[in-house]
Write a protein that holds these residues in place. Sequence first.
Motif, PDB file in Angstrom:
ATOM      1  N   TYR A   1       0.844  -1.192   0.000  1.00 45.77           N
ATOM      2  CA  TYR A   1       0.000   0.000   0.000  1.00 45.77           C
ATOM      3  C   TYR A   1       0.889   1.255   0.000  1.00 45.77           C
ATOM      4  O   TYR A   1       0.995   1.951   1.022  1.00 45.77           O
ATOM      5  CB  TYR A   1      -0.929  -0.002   1.213  1.00 45.77           C
ATOM      6  CG  TYR A   1      -1.790  -1.242   1.311  1.00 45.77           C
ATOM      7  CD1 TYR A   1      -2.894  -1.413   0.478  1.00 45.77           C
ATOM      8  CD2 TYR A   1      -1.494  -2.253   2.226  1.00 45.77           C
ATOM      9  CE1 TYR A   1      -3.684  -2.550   0.563  1.00 45.77           C
ATOM     10  CE2 TYR A   1      -2.279  -3.389   2.319  1.00 45.77           C
ATOM     11  CZ  TYR A   1      -3.364  -3.543   1.480  1.00 45.77           C
ATOM     12  OH  TYR A   1      -4.147  -4.675   1.566  1.00 45.77           O
ATOM     13  N   PRO A   2       1.535   1.557  -1.106  1.00 42.11           N
ATOM     14  CA  PRO A   2       2.519   2.655  -1.143  1.00 42.11           C
ATOM     15  C   PRO A   2       1.938   4.038  -0.889  1.00 42.11           C
ATOM     16  O   PRO A   2       2.687   4.966  -0.551  1.00 42.11           O
ATOM     17  CB  PRO A   2       3.099   2.548  -2.558  1.00 42.11           C
ATOM     18  CG  PRO A   2       2.075   1.802  -3.351  1.00 42.11           C
ATOM     19  CD  PRO A   2       1.435   0.854  -2.405  1.00 42.11           C
ATOM     20  N   ALA A   3       0.631   4.189  -1.021  1.00 37.43           N
ATOM     21  CA  ALA A   3       0.011   5.505  -0.767  1.00 37.43           C
ATOM     22  C   ALA A   3      -0.285   5.725   0.706  1.00 37.43           C
ATOM     23  O   ALA A   3      -0.534   6.861   1.130  1.00 37.43           O
ATOM     24  CB  ALA A   3      -1.270   5.646  -1.584  1.00 37.43           C
ATOM     25  N   ASP A   4      -0.272   4.658   1.507  1.00 30.55           N
ATOM     26  CA  ASP A   4      -0.550   4.790   2.941  1.00 30.55           C
ATOM     27  C   ASP A   4       0.643   5.366   3.679  1.00 30.55           C
ATOM     28  O   ASP A   4       1.787   5.285   3.207  1.00 30.55           O
ATOM     29  CB  ASP A   4      -0.900   3.427   3.542  1.00 30.55           C
ATOM     30  CG  ASP A   4      -2.280   2.943   3.141  1.00 30.55           C
ATOM     31  OD1 ASP A   4      -2.972   3.667   2.387  1.00 30.55           O
ATOM     32  OD2 ASP A   4      -2.665   1.837   3.566  1.00 30.55           O
TER      33      ASP A   4
ATOM     34  N   LYS B   1      13.701   3.942   5.324  1.00 26.01           N
ATOM     35  CA  LYS B   1      13.990   5.243   5.936  1.00 26.01           C
ATOM     36  C   LYS B   1      13.797   6.399   4.976  1.00 26.01           C
ATOM     37  O   LYS B   1      13.412   7.498   5.382  1.00 26.01           O
ATOM     38  CB  LYS B   1      15.414   5.257   6.496  1.00 26.01           C
ATOM     39  CG  LYS B   1      15.570   4.483   7.795  1.00 26.01           C
ATOM     40  CD  LYS B   1      17.011   4.555   8.278  1.00 26.01           C
ATOM     41  CE  LYS B   1      17.203   3.758   9.566  1.00 26.01           C
ATOM     42  NZ  LYS B   1      18.630   3.755   9.993  1.00 26.01           N
ATOM     43  N   GLY B   2      14.056   6.202   3.706  1.00 21.72           N
ATOM     44  CA  GLY B   2      13.918   7.283   2.736  1.00 21.72           C
ATOM     45  C   GLY B   2      12.531   7.448   2.175  1.00 21.72           C
ATOM     46  O   GLY B   2      12.283   8.356   1.370  1.00 21.72           O
ATOM     47  N   ASN B   3      11.606   6.617   2.590  1.00 19.31           N
ATOM     48  CA  ASN B   3      10.241   6.685   2.086  1.00 19.31           C
ATOM     49  C   ASN B   3       9.527   7.869   2.733  1.00 19.31           C
ATOM     50  O   ASN B   3       9.437   7.970   3.956  1.00 19.31           O
ATOM     51  CB  ASN B   3       9.513   5.369   2.409  1.00 19.31           C
ATOM     52  CG  ASN B   3       8.162   5.253   1.743  1.00 19.31           C
ATOM     53  OD1 ASN B   3       7.412   6.221   1.634  1.00 19.31           O
ATOM     54  ND2 ASN B   3       7.830   4.051   1.299  1.00 19.31           N
ATOM     55  N   GLU B   4       8.981   8.758   1.913  1.00 18.45           N
ATOM     56  CA  GLU B   4       8.333   9.965   2.443  1.00 18.45           C
ATOM     57  C   GLU B   4       7.081   9.642   3.244  1.00 18.45           C
ATOM     58  O   GLU B   4       6.598  10.485   4.017  1.00 18.45           O
ATOM     59  CB  GLU B   4       7.989  10.919   1.297  1.00 18.45           C
ATOM     60  CG  GLU B   4       6.990  10.376   0.299  1.00 18.45           C
ATOM     61  CD  GLU B   4       6.702  11.364  -0.820  1.00 18.45           C
ATOM     62  OE1 GLU B   4       7.352  12.428  -0.845  1.00 18.45           O
ATOM     63  OE2 GLU B   4       5.822  11.069  -1.656  1.00 18.45           O
ATOM     64  N   ASN B   5       6.538   8.443   3.092  1.00 20.50           N
ATOM     65  CA  ASN B   5       5.345   8.051   3.842  1.00 20.50           C
ATOM     66  C   ASN B   5       5.674   7.292   5.116  1.00 20.50           C
ATOM     67  O   ASN B   5       4.763   6.759   5.767  1.00 20.50           O
ATOM     68  CB  ASN B   5       4.434   7.190   2.967  1.00 20.50           C
ATOM     69  CG  ASN B   5       3.709   8.018   1.921  1.00 20.50           C
ATOM     70  OD1 ASN B   5       3.516   9.219   2.088  1.00 20.50           O
ATOM     71  ND2 ASN B   5       3.309   7.381   0.838  1.00 20.50           N
ATOM     72  N   PHE B   6       6.952   7.251   5.478  1.00 19.69           N
ATOM     73  CA  PHE B   6       7.398   6.548   6.681  1.00 19.69           C
ATOM     74  C   PHE B   6       7.975   7.533   7.688  1.00 19.69           C
ATOM     75  O   PHE B   6       8.767   8.409   7.339  1.00 19.69           O
ATOM     76  CB  PHE B   6       8.453   5.502   6.330  1.00 19.69           C
ATOM     77  CG  PHE B   6       9.141   4.911   7.533  1.00 19.69           C
ATOM     78  CD1 PHE B   6       8.510   3.959   8.310  1.00 19.69           C
ATOM     79  CD2 PHE B   6      10.415   5.324   7.888  1.00 19.69           C
ATOM     80  CE1 PHE B   6       9.146   3.418   9.427  1.00 19.69           C
ATOM     81  CE2 PHE B   6      11.066   4.791   8.995  1.00 19.69           C
ATOM     82  CZ  PHE B   6      10.424   3.840   9.766  1.00 19.69           C
ATOM     83  N   THR B   7       7.565   7.386   8.950  1.00 18.44           N
ATOM     84  CA  THR B   7       8.094   8.212  10.036  1.00 18.44           C
ATOM     85  C   THR B   7       8.455   7.312  11.205  1.00 18.44           C
ATOM     86  O   THR B   7       7.673   6.436  11.588  1.00 18.44           O
ATOM     87  CB  THR B   7       7.043   9.243  10.508  1.00 18.44           C
ATOM     88  OG1 THR B   7       6.657  10.066   9.410  1.00 18.44           O
ATOM     89  CG2 THR B   7       7.604  10.116  11.631  1.00 18.44           C
ATOM     90  N   PHE B   8       9.646   7.530  11.773  1.00 18.99           N
ATOM     91  CA  PHE B   8      10.051   6.778  12.965  1.00 18.99           C
ATOM     92  C   PHE B   8      10.061   7.701  14.181  1.00 18.99           C
ATOM     93  O   PHE B   8      10.582   8.816  14.118  1.00 18.99           O
ATOM     94  CB  PHE B   8      11.434   6.156  12.799  1.00 18.99           C
ATOM     95  CG  PHE B   8      11.903   5.449  14.048  1.00 18.99           C
ATOM     96  CD1 PHE B   8      11.427   4.187  14.358  1.00 18.99           C
ATOM     97  CD2 PHE B   8      12.790   6.064  14.931  1.00 18.99           C
ATOM     98  CE1 PHE B   8      11.821   3.542  15.518  1.00 18.99           C
ATOM     99  CE2 PHE B   8      13.191   5.431  16.090  1.00 18.99           C
ATOM    100  CZ  PHE B   8      12.711   4.167  16.387  1.00 18.99           C
ATOM    101  N   VAL B   9       9.487   7.219  15.280  1.00 17.34           N
ATOM    102  CA  VAL B   9       9.488   7.968  16.539  1.00 17.34           C
ATOM    103  C   VAL B   9      10.063   7.071  17.620  1.00 17.34           C
ATOM    104  O   VAL B   9       9.565   5.955  17.842  1.00 17.34           O
ATOM    105  CB  VAL B   9       8.062   8.412  16.928  1.00 17.34           C
ATOM    106  CG1 VAL B   9       8.088   9.146  18.268  1.00 17.34           C
ATOM    107  CG2 VAL B   9       7.452   9.285  15.843  1.00 17.34           C
ATOM    108  N   HIS B  10      11.101   7.550  18.279  1.00 14.39           N
ATOM    109  CA  HIS B  10      11.680   6.806  19.397  1.00 14.39           C
ATOM    110  C   HIS B  10      10.899   7.161  20.658  1.00 14.39           C
ATOM    111  O   HIS B  10      10.916   8.298  21.116  1.00 14.39           O
ATOM    112  CB  HIS B  10      13.153   7.169  19.566  1.00 14.39           C
ATOM    113  CG  HIS B  10      13.817   6.461  20.696  1.00 14.39           C
ATOM    114  ND1 HIS B  10      14.571   7.106  21.652  1.00 14.39           N
ATOM    115  CD2 HIS B  10      13.840   5.145  21.030  1.00 14.39           C
ATOM    116  CE1 HIS B  10      15.038   6.221  22.520  1.00 14.39           C
ATOM    117  NE2 HIS B  10      14.595   5.028  22.157  1.00 14.39           N
ATOM    118  N   GLY B  11      10.178   6.187  21.203  1.00 11.17           N
ATOM    119  CA  GLY B  11       9.385   6.468  22.386  1.00 11.17           C
ATOM    120  C   GLY B  11       8.739   5.209  22.912  1.00 11.17           C
ATOM    121  O   GLY B  11       8.769   4.147  22.282  1.00 11.17           O
ATOM    122  N   ASN B  12       8.120   5.330  24.075  1.00 13.26           N
ATOM    123  CA  ASN B  12       7.575   4.188  24.796  1.00 13.26           C
ATOM    124  C   ASN B  12       6.051   4.205  24.742  1.00 13.26           C
ATOM    125  O   ASN B  12       5.424   5.259  24.903  1.00 13.26           O
ATOM    126  CB  ASN B  12       8.043   4.232  26.255  1.00 13.26           C
ATOM    127  CG  ASN B  12       7.870   2.916  26.971  1.00 13.26           C
ATOM    128  OD1 ASN B  12       6.779   2.369  27.044  1.00 13.26           O
ATOM    129  ND2 ASN B  12       8.966   2.402  27.511  1.00 13.26           N
TER     130      ASN B  12
END
Length: 366
Positions: A25-28, A49-60
């Motif tokens: 689902y590349p649009a998600d 990591k380079g995908n504009e639709n991907f976000t990483f958050v370091h947290g609990n």
Amino acid sequence: MKILLVTGGAGFIGANFVHYWLQRYPADKVVVLDALTYAGNIANLDTVKGNENFTFVHGNICDQSLVEYLLAKHEIDTVVHFAAESHVDRSITGPDAFIETNIIGTYSLLKAAKKVWLDGDAVLEGHRFHHVSTDEVYGTLSATDLAFTEDTAYAPNSPYSASKAASDHLVRAYHHTFGLNVTTSNCSNNYGPFHFPEKLIPLVITNILHNKALPIYGDGQQIRDWLYVEDHAYGIDLVLQNGRIGENYNIGGNNEWANIDIVKTISKLVEQEFINNEELAKRFPTAIAAIDKNTESLITYVKDRPGHDRRYAIDATKTNDELGYQPKESFESGIAKTVQWYLTNAAWWQSVIDGSYQSWIKEQYS
């Protein structure tokens, strides 16, 4: 288009799900929340990591205010909750972390989802909270018992499975009491790429390559149903798309194997890889038993762990009939892919084993 929050998305199953979802689902949009404890590895997500639709958050996940912020900021409509302490041995020696993450963490997520999706001025009608659980909540089976169904009574036997059972009940309660749109899936033992090296299958592969003992609990006749991790992601996909709100779905691999047979199968596969590819002996010079075609000599029987469940088996009839689920990998095809992945990605698992990855994590996120 969906906007997903994937908890534990840097872990083994979570990372494979993220890869699966972004490819299918590349649009998600996918937001990963991970505390990067010992089993979470940001390197598992390198290719997205380079995908504009991907976000990483370091947290609990226990940080309810952070979860509320993420749900609102990213306008998330779907939570897929993988984050969990999951190693039974660790739950025996240190159960506190399992209670904190698996019960309190799930509770915090549910409270955040309810507050953002249900308690505001505008209710988010199409929301979904999907909880990923385990077949271990059902307890243990004898050799002749029928496989676990969704109606099997819960009977957890370890601190790990008890904590997962508690989290399952909390998810169910938030649906029936507050109207949260939830689904739960209970899966069998996963295997495949990015599997943490302390678990059975990657442990056997990496120990062979280091010429270390292959420890077998008790008589090695404990039986598990093995599920290739991408088939698990596919099953969750079907639940998210067509699963009925408030329902549980079993996701299995239709592959019951005794632990000792798993070890012997992997030993033969690794030996065959060394026969087929002479370069492996140069890349893994410590793999003496594999080079000598004698890997079964590394098998060592050790004292069984306390409360070791004898057999797990998943009956996925409901998921098959309602959602059209069938695993795509046989154990033979899946384990061959897995052995090949570990032979190709030695830098990944070696950094996990020697602790260099965790040192890097402390530097980056302390």
